[in-house]
Design a protein around this motif. Structure first.
Motif, PDB file in Angstrom:
ATOM      1  N   ASN A 287     -55.092  16.695  11.624  1.00 41.35           N
ATOM      2  CA  ASN A 287     -55.199  17.899  12.443  1.00 41.35           C
ATOM      3  C   ASN A 287     -55.834  17.642  13.807  1.00 41.35           C
ATOM      4  OD1 ASN A 287     -57.576  17.403  10.864  1.00 41.35           O
ATOM      5  ND2 ASN A 287     -58.390  19.392  11.463  1.00 41.35           N
ATOM      6  N   TRP A 288     -55.878  16.380  14.242  1.00 49.07           N
ATOM      7  CA  TRP A 288     -56.459  16.072  15.554  1.00 49.07           C
ATOM      8  C   TRP A 288     -55.417  15.808  16.637  1.00 49.07           C
ATOM      9  CZ3 TRP A 288     -60.870  12.041  14.170  1.00 49.07           C
ATOM     10  CH2 TRP A 288     -61.898  12.729  13.497  1.00 49.07           C
ATOM     11  N   PHE A 289     -54.160  15.850  16.304  1.00 47.34           N
ATOM     12  CA  PHE A 289     -53.145  15.468  17.294  1.00 47.34           C
ATOM     13  C   PHE A 289     -53.024  16.471  18.432  1.00 47.34           C
ATOM     14  CE2 PHE A 289     -52.057  12.932  13.617  1.00 47.34           C
ATOM     15  CZ  PHE A 289     -51.850  11.685  14.191  1.00 47.34           C
ATOM     16  N   GLY A 290     -53.385  17.705  18.167  1.00 43.50           N
ATOM     17  CA  GLY A 290     -53.374  18.698  19.237  1.00 43.50           C
ATOM     18  C   GLY A 290     -54.328  18.314  20.357  1.00 43.50           C
ATOM     19  N   GLU A 291     -55.493  17.781  19.987  1.00 43.78           N
ATOM     20  CA  GLU A 291     -56.463  17.335  20.980  1.00 43.78           C
ATOM     21  C   GLU A 291     -55.887  16.213  21.834  1.00 43.78           C
ATOM     22  OE1 GLU A 291     -60.270  16.258  19.395  1.00 43.78           O
ATOM     23  OE2 GLU A 291     -60.077  17.652  17.720  1.00 43.78           O
ATOM     24  N   MET A 292     -55.148  15.312  21.191  1.00 40.35           N
ATOM     25  CA  MET A 292     -54.588  14.174  21.912  1.00 40.35           C
ATOM     26  C   MET A 292     -53.574  14.627  22.956  1.00 40.35           C
ATOM     27  SD  MET A 292     -53.993  11.594  18.709  1.00 40.35           S
ATOM     28  CE  MET A 292     -55.049  11.801  17.273  1.00 40.35           C
ATOM     29  N   ILE A 293     -52.709  15.546  22.547  1.00 39.86           N
ATOM     30  CA  ILE A 293     -51.695  16.051  23.478  1.00 39.86           C
ATOM     31  C   ILE A 293     -52.356  16.788  24.630  1.00 39.86           C
ATOM     32  CG2 ILE A 293     -49.776  17.669  23.712  1.00 39.86           C
ATOM     33  CD1 ILE A 293     -48.951  16.909  20.869  1.00 39.86           C
ATOM     34  N   ALA A 294     -53.382  17.593  24.307  1.00 36.45           N
ATOM     35  CA  ALA A 294     -54.110  18.321  25.346  1.00 36.45           C
ATOM     36  C   ALA A 294     -54.787  17.358  26.317  1.00 36.45           C
ATOM     37  CB  ALA A 294     -55.140  19.252  24.715  1.00 36.45           C
ATOM     38  N   ALA A 295     -55.147  16.176  25.822  1.00 30.74           N
ATOM     39  CA  ALA A 295     -55.799  15.173  26.662  1.00 30.74           C
ATOM     40  C   ALA A 295     -54.795  14.374  27.488  1.00 30.74           C
ATOM     41  CB  ALA A 295     -56.626  14.224  25.801  1.00 30.74           C
ATOM     42  N   GLY A 296     -53.515  14.666  27.315  1.00 32.06           N
ATOM     43  CA  GLY A 296     -52.485  14.026  28.128  1.00 32.06           C
ATOM     44  C   GLY A 296     -51.897  12.763  27.531  1.00 32.06           C
ATOM     45  N   ILE A 297     -52.143  12.511  26.247  1.00 31.44           N
ATOM     46  CA  ILE A 297     -51.603  11.302  25.613  1.00 31.44           C
ATOM     47  C   ILE A 297     -50.113  11.457  25.335  1.00 31.44           C
ATOM     48  CG2 ILE A 297     -51.574  10.036  23.421  1.00 31.44           C
ATOM     49  CD1 ILE A 297     -54.493   9.967  23.388  1.00 31.44           C
ATOM     50  N   ASN A 298     -49.369  10.404  25.623  1.00 27.76           N
ATOM     51  CA  ASN A 298     -47.951  10.355  25.275  1.00 27.76           C
ATOM     52  C   ASN A 298     -47.863   9.872  23.828  1.00 27.76           C
ATOM     53  OD1 ASN A 298     -45.242   9.775  24.872  1.00 27.76           O
ATOM     54  ND2 ASN A 298     -44.950   8.906  26.912  1.00 27.76           N
ATOM     55  N   MET A 299     -47.354  10.721  22.949  1.00 28.42           N
ATOM     56  CA  MET A 299     -47.327  10.387  21.531  1.00 28.42           C
ATOM     57  C   MET A 299     -46.491   9.142  21.230  1.00 28.42           C
ATOM     58  SD  MET A 299     -49.255  12.269  19.599  1.00 28.42           S
ATOM     59  CE  MET A 299     -50.492  12.124  20.879  1.00 28.42           C
TER      60      MET A 299
END
Length: 459
Positions: A287-299
């Motif tokens: 459930n932490w992937f939302g934070e990553m996307i918000a931080a600008g990470i390219n999945m």
């Protein structure tokens, strides 16, 4: 004939109302049949969203929908203490002020059941037609001796997260790097570049240090506690697997020199380091992937895998989540009202409404669900299929956290911190000291309480 806006809105409201009534018909039966009262029943629920919560608008809307569906249930929503919720809850229990409905963490549920804190809801659960839709893994956490004591409402799984770009730049192949503790240590060492403020692995050394450390104990073939048949607990801090795991933490820090320099920095700072490309690997949850996307990470630059196998040759993930727990001392009508409320928020309708809300607001959802008839990944766009597959596959090789974790965490975490801060510290010695203190302050009183309960002796 064209429908005007008012007509469309009316039809939409009818459809929503019918969906809600269908999803919640069993709750109506449970609450209103037999001798259930028609007057207003008031229940206290610790579920008020924290200030600034991204999902707050969703919960406020659903609170209103529940009020409209069940006008005879009045819910008092209270906000629990942030990061001090366990302590607040146990204080409430001791003071006879346990809420009618409380969301407890997976690792606490077993000890709570041993202490008689949650209500036995077996009869209500067996009369609930939708029970077959819940994950057996989550239901096992809520069960004891064939009886049901809670309703799962949330579930996550852990995995090892890595930056593919940093691996490529270092000339490393992830599959080879994750073969063993040694190969992982060497790879983390190779990716560490202090001159460019980059390091191989974000280690957890905060006050929650036992959270990730326990995984390495499992990879070494052991655990931090064992539960006896009579419900009492035995500490295994000084077992060979626990010592080996802490020794490996020490090696990552001092031999491979592959961790952040400030090993006591917060979990949030660990995340920020990974999101900024400073840390090459870290443990994550579903459930932490939302934070990553918000931080600008390219999945597409991110990969997930199981932790590298340890001396025992095994690699295990950790499963966690939340369980709705009812107050056993509440009246029957309050328990039925609380059950109705909990099953409303864990219904297929409510779970899918949350996923829709998150998608519409650009919030990445948790990739796991406690409901088998809901697939969170179908509400996700732009997430690599392999990443989703690895997260969901980790559930098959997962286990719960060590027994009595909520009470023992400070003792284990302090031992981990001592080893990470001082190269001269001996892992066995600090674990032995932690075990002696935890035995005296936690385990002896706990075992005494359990023994008195099982023997029927007055407390």
């Amino acid at each position: 004939m064209r429908m005007n806006n008012l007509g469309r809105a009316t039809v939409a409201m009818v459809i929503i109302s019918l969906s809600l009534l269908t999803a919640c018909s069993r709750q109506d039966d449970l609450l209103l049949n037999g001798d259930s009262p028609q007057h207003v029943v008031e229940i206290i629920v610790w579920d008020k969203p924290y200030v600034g919560s991204a999902d707050k608008p969703y919960y406020e809307r659903m609170f209103k929908e529940f009020e409209e569906l069940y006008p005879n249930i009045r819910v008092i929503h209270l906000e629990a203490a942030y990061q001090k919720e366990r302590e607040q809850f146990m204080t409430a229990v001791a003071g006879g002020e346990q809420p009618d409905l409380y969301n407890t963490a997976f690792p606490d549920m077993e000890s709570y059941m041993d202490q008689g804190i949650p209500a036995d809801i077996t009869e209500m659960w067996e009369a609930y037609a939708d029970r077959v839709s819940f994950s057996p893994i989550a239901m096992n956490v809520a069960s004891k001796d064939g009886r049901i004591y809670g309703i799962p409402n949330f579930m996550y799984v852990t995995s090892l997260l890595y930056n593919k770009r940093l691996f490529e730049e270092s000339g490393l192949k992830p599959d080879e790097a994750f073969e063993s503790w040694k190969s992982f240590g060497l790879a983390a060492q190779q990716m560490t570049d202090r001159a460019n403020n980059r390091y191989g692995h974000a280690i957890l050394g905060t006050e929650w240090a036992d959270w990730f450390y326990e995984y390495y104990v499992w990879q070494a073939g052991g655990d931090l506690t064992s539960k006896n048949e009579d419900g009492t607990v035995k500490l295994t801090f000084t077992s060979e697997p626990a010592v080996k795991a802490l020794q490996y933490f020490k090696e990552l820090r001092f031999q491979y020199k592959a961790t952040q320099l400030n090993v006591l920095q917060s979990l949030d700072d660990n995340k920020k380091d990974f999101y900024a490309g400073k840390a090459a690997t870290m443990i994550t949850t579903s459930n932490w992937f939302g934070e990553m996307i918000a931080a600008g990470i390219n999945m597409k630059d991110i990969g997930t895998t199981m932790l590298p196998p340890g001396p025992a040759g095994v690699s295990l993930a950790q499963i966690g989540g939340g369980i709705w727990m009812l107050n056993p001392n509440a009246s029957e009508e309050k328990r039925r009202a609380a059950f109705t409320y909990a099953t409303f928020f864990t219904s297929k309708y409510a779970v899918e409404e949350l996923l829709k809300f998150q998608k519409e607001n650009g919030i990445m959802p948790n990739l796991l669900s406690v409901r088998m008839d809901v697939d969170p990944s179908s509400y996700v766009e732009g997430m690599p299929a392999a990443l989703i597959h690895n997260i969901q596959k980790a559930v098959d090789e997962s286990r719960l956290e060590y027994f009595l974790k909520s009470r023992l965490s400070p003792y284990v975490s302090k031992a981990v911190q001592e080893v990470l801060l001082d190269e001269e510290t001996d892992p066995f010695e600090v674990l032995d000291k932690a075990q002696e203190l935890a035995q005296r302050e936690v385990v002896d009183p706990y075992n005494s309480e359990i023994t008195m309960k099982t023997s029927g002796a007055p407390q």
